[in-house]
Design an enzyme around this catalytic site. Structure first.
Site, short mmCIF file in Angstrom:
data_model
loop_
_atom_site.label_atom_id
_atom_site.label_comp_id
_atom_site.label_asym_id
_atom_site.label_seq_id
_atom_site.Cartn_x
_atom_site.Cartn_y
_atom_site.Cartn_z
N LYS A 22 0.84 -1.21 0.00
CA LYS A 22 0.00 0.00 0.00
C LYS A 22 0.87 1.25 0.00
O LYS A 22 0.65 2.18 -0.78
CB LYS A 22 -0.90 0.00 1.26
CG LYS A 22 -1.56 1.33 1.54
CD LYS A 22 -2.41 1.29 2.79
CE LYS A 22 -1.68 1.59 4.06
NZ LYS A 22 -1.34 3.00 4.29
N ASN A 23 1.87 1.26 0.86
CA ASN A 23 2.67 2.49 1.02
C ASN A 23 3.60 2.75 -0.17
O ASN A 23 4.12 3.86 -0.30
CB ASN A 23 3.46 2.44 2.33
CG ASN A 23 2.56 2.66 3.53
OD1 ASN A 23 1.38 2.95 3.37
ND2 ASN A 23 3.10 2.51 4.73
N ARG A 92 -4.18 10.71 4.61
CA ARG A 92 -3.09 11.67 4.65
C ARG A 92 -2.17 11.60 3.43
O ARG A 92 -1.63 12.62 2.98
CB ARG A 92 -2.29 11.37 5.92
CG ARG A 92 -1.35 12.42 6.30
CD ARG A 92 -0.57 11.97 7.50
NE ARG A 92 0.75 12.53 7.40
CZ ARG A 92 1.06 13.76 7.74
NH1 ARG A 92 0.14 14.54 8.24
NH2 ARG A 92 2.28 14.20 7.60
N CYS A 116 -4.66 13.22 13.09
CA CYS A 116 -5.30 11.92 12.89
C CYS A 116 -5.13 11.14 14.18
O CYS A 116 -4.53 11.64 15.13
CB CYS A 116 -4.70 11.18 11.70
SG CYS A 116 -3.06 10.59 11.99
N ARG A 121 0.79 14.95 13.28
CA ARG A 121 1.33 14.71 11.94
C ARG A 121 1.42 15.96 11.07
O ARG A 121 0.67 16.15 10.12
CB ARG A 121 0.54 13.60 11.24
CG ARG A 121 0.63 12.30 11.99
CD ARG A 121 -0.04 11.18 11.29
NE ARG A 121 0.77 10.56 10.26
CZ ARG A 121 0.42 9.47 9.60
NH1 ARG A 121 -0.70 8.87 9.88
NH2 ARG A 121 1.20 8.95 8.68
N LYS A 162 14.74 16.26 9.97
CA LYS A 162 14.16 15.05 10.58
C LYS A 162 13.78 14.12 9.43
O LYS A 162 13.45 14.61 8.33
CB LYS A 162 12.91 15.49 11.35
CG LYS A 162 12.18 14.41 12.05
CD LYS A 162 11.01 14.96 12.84
CE LYS A 162 10.29 13.77 13.45
NZ LYS A 162 9.14 14.13 14.20
N VAL A 165 9.17 9.91 5.62
CA VAL A 165 8.94 9.11 4.41
C VAL A 165 8.20 9.96 3.39
O VAL A 165 8.64 10.13 2.25
CB VAL A 165 8.11 7.83 4.76
CG1 VAL A 165 7.79 7.04 3.51
CG2 VAL A 165 8.85 6.98 5.78
N ASP A 306 4.75 0.79 12.12
CA ASP A 306 3.54 0.15 11.58
C ASP A 306 3.38 -1.29 12.06
O ASP A 306 2.37 -1.93 11.74
CB ASP A 306 3.58 0.17 10.04
CG ASP A 306 3.25 1.56 9.49
OD1 ASP A 306 2.85 2.44 10.27
OD2 ASP A 306 3.40 1.76 8.27
N ILE A 328 8.24 7.18 16.88
CA ILE A 328 7.90 7.88 15.63
C ILE A 328 6.65 8.76 15.79
O ILE A 328 6.65 9.93 15.42
CB ILE A 328 7.69 6.89 14.45
CG1 ILE A 328 8.88 5.94 14.33
CG2 ILE A 328 7.42 7.63 13.14
CD1 ILE A 328 10.18 6.55 13.84
N ARG A 398 -8.65 -0.34 4.78
CA ARG A 398 -7.75 0.67 4.21
C ARG A 398 -6.39 0.05 3.88
O ARG A 398 -5.70 0.54 2.99
CB ARG A 398 -7.52 1.81 5.23
CG ARG A 398 -8.71 2.70 5.43
CD ARG A 398 -8.35 3.84 6.34
NE ARG A 398 -7.12 4.44 5.88
CZ ARG A 398 -6.30 5.18 6.62
NH1 ARG A 398 -6.59 5.43 7.87
NH2 ARG A 398 -5.20 5.68 6.12
#
Ligand code: UD1
Length: 421
Positions: A22-23, A92, A116, A121, A162, A165, A306, A328, A398
């Site tokens: 997905k990412n 997002r 979120c 974020r 910083k 991703v 994750d 994170i 999702r």
């Protein structure tokens, strides 16, 4: 609203075939905005987040043809420069349209994503990168208005204070069409960045150093037609490894990239899980009671945030006290009260969780709060005594393709239903 109900206590067996990442797929779909040439993508997972991204890029001018997990994307013309609140609010990653729109058109109006469930974020790093490439940034009515000062963005040095991703991805997608050279320092190292860069390179972008802290990009004027296969999902892979470990099952997980999950496998080995590699598959052996663990989530190649919720669920049934620090995101312990409702004994102290082991989960009705929290409840439910009903599972849809089907073919007693009202 849909729910999932699981009767716990079944051993799993057989195999799970992983879906596309997905990412990886999300930024790669956004890439289609950069060019008027066809982009053929394969191994795109069927997920709600992917549908949201397709809906968004279609609203900006992309024509998408879908066949199973394959898409052909063509963007002859950008027809809108605005990613509206209703689409960005849902996901997002919609913010990843900023870089490509700005690079191709010199203008983008993107809704601010807002907070979120897992924290505030911010997007300051994304905006810093766009500014460095020559964009003017304004805010109006909850939107970021980004305009290029010159006709094209201009390459520059981007020193991220910083690691992010998404900001690395936006910076790369903006820089590939910028005039001259861009140097990105302190870039994220995730495999999804490498996959994005490999898709862009196949389109004709000039990128060096993807997967290292410094990415060098020489801007080009235009792109070529291309095809690209998205890598398989490393978070899904590790989630199924934990499913096998927690149910003490022998399970084969197929289409895995071992090099993407090195730190995770190290942790599993340390906890006492036995596994072996066969070609592109991993065979998890039936486990005995596992040892507790102490770790901190970190950027890649560290232990992924994750997988924090899933690992915590496994730690609940280990033989002792575990310690997990979330470094994170500031608020990524939403699963803890729900796991505690199922019988876990987890205490939170700021960024740290202390997990008492030897827990026996007992089924109850629980609520999914975010994507990875939802799957941690599924994992607990697989071994809970009695039935567990997990509400609000759209979070799960999702990010996990057909999870109920994949688990039921391995023997889990899992069904999906719809609440009245
Ligand atoms: C991506 C992943 C998400 C994963 C996360 C961290 C996608 C679609 N999502 O999210 O699943 O959990 O990486 O591995 O790929 N930050 C700032 N300013 C910014 C941007 C980020 O301070 O402008 C902070 C964030 O609040 C967070 C940290 O940086 O504390 C890392 O976030 P980031 O790497 O940007 O995560 P995402 O790209 O949103």
């Amino acid at each position: 609203m849909e729910y999932i109900e699981i009767s716990g206590g079944r051993e799993l067996s057989g195999e799970v075939v992983l879906s596309g990442s997905k990412n990886s797929a999300l930024p790669i779909l956004a890439c289609s905005l950069l060019t008027d040439k066809n982009i053929a993508l394969s191994n795109i997972p069927d997920l709600l987040d992917i549908k949201s991204m397709i809906e968004l890029i279609e609203s900006l001018g992309v024509k998408a043809k879908k066949k199973n997990h394959n898409y052909i994307l063509t963007t002859k013309k950008i027809t809108s420069h605005e990613a509206n609140y209703n689409l960005v609010r849902k996901m997002r990653a919609s913010f990843l349209t900023l870089g490509p729109l700005l690079a191709r058109e010199g203008f983008a109006k993107i809704s601010l994503p807002g907070g979120c469930a897992i924290g505030s974020r911010p997007v300051d790093l994304h905006l810093y990168a766009m500014k460095k490439l020559g964009a003017n940034i304004d805010f109006y009515d909850g939107y970021v208005i980004a305009k290029s000062n010159a006709k094209r963005l201009i390459g520059d040095k981007i020193d991220f204070p910083k690691i992010s991703v998404g900001a690395t991805e936006n910076a790369v997608m903006a820089a590939v069409l910028a005039k001259g050279e861009t140097l990105i320092n302190n870039a994220a190292l995730e495999p999804e960045i490498v996959d994005l860069c490999s898709c862009l390179t196949s389109m004709g972008a000039r990128i060096e150093g993807a997967g290292t802290k410094q990415i060098k990009i020489d801007g080009v004027d235009s792109f070529l037609e291309t095809s690209h296969q998205v890598i398989s999902d490393r978070i899904e892979a590790c989630t199924y490894i934990i499913a096998a470990a927690i149910t003490k099952s022998r399970l084969c997980i197929k289409k895995i990239n071992f090099e993407h999950i090195g730190k995770f496998l190290e942790v599993m080995h340390e906890m006492g899980l036995k596994f072996k590699f066969i070609d592109q598959s991993i065979l998890i052996e039936k486990s005995k009671i596992l040892s507790p663990i102490s770790l901190k989530t970190k950027e890649y190649p560290g232990f992924p945030t994750d997988l924090q919720a899933q690992l915590m669920t496994l730690a609940c049934v280990s033989n002792g006290k575990s310690y997990i620090e979330e470094s994170i995101f500031e608020n990524r312990f939403m699963h803890v009260p729900e796991l505690n409702r199922l019988g876990a004994k987890i205490k939170i102290n700021g960024k740290n969780a202390i997990i008492n082991g030897n827990c026996r989960f007992i089924g109850a009705e629980v609520m999914a709060t975010d994507l990875r929290a939802s799957v941690s409840l599924i994992l607990a439910a697989l071994i809970a005594k009695g039935k567990t009903k997990i509400n609000r599972i759209y979070h799960l849809d999702r990010g996990y393709e057909n999870i109920d089907y994949k688990l039921s073919t391995c023997g889990a007693a899992i069904k999906r239903g719809k609440n009245e009202s």
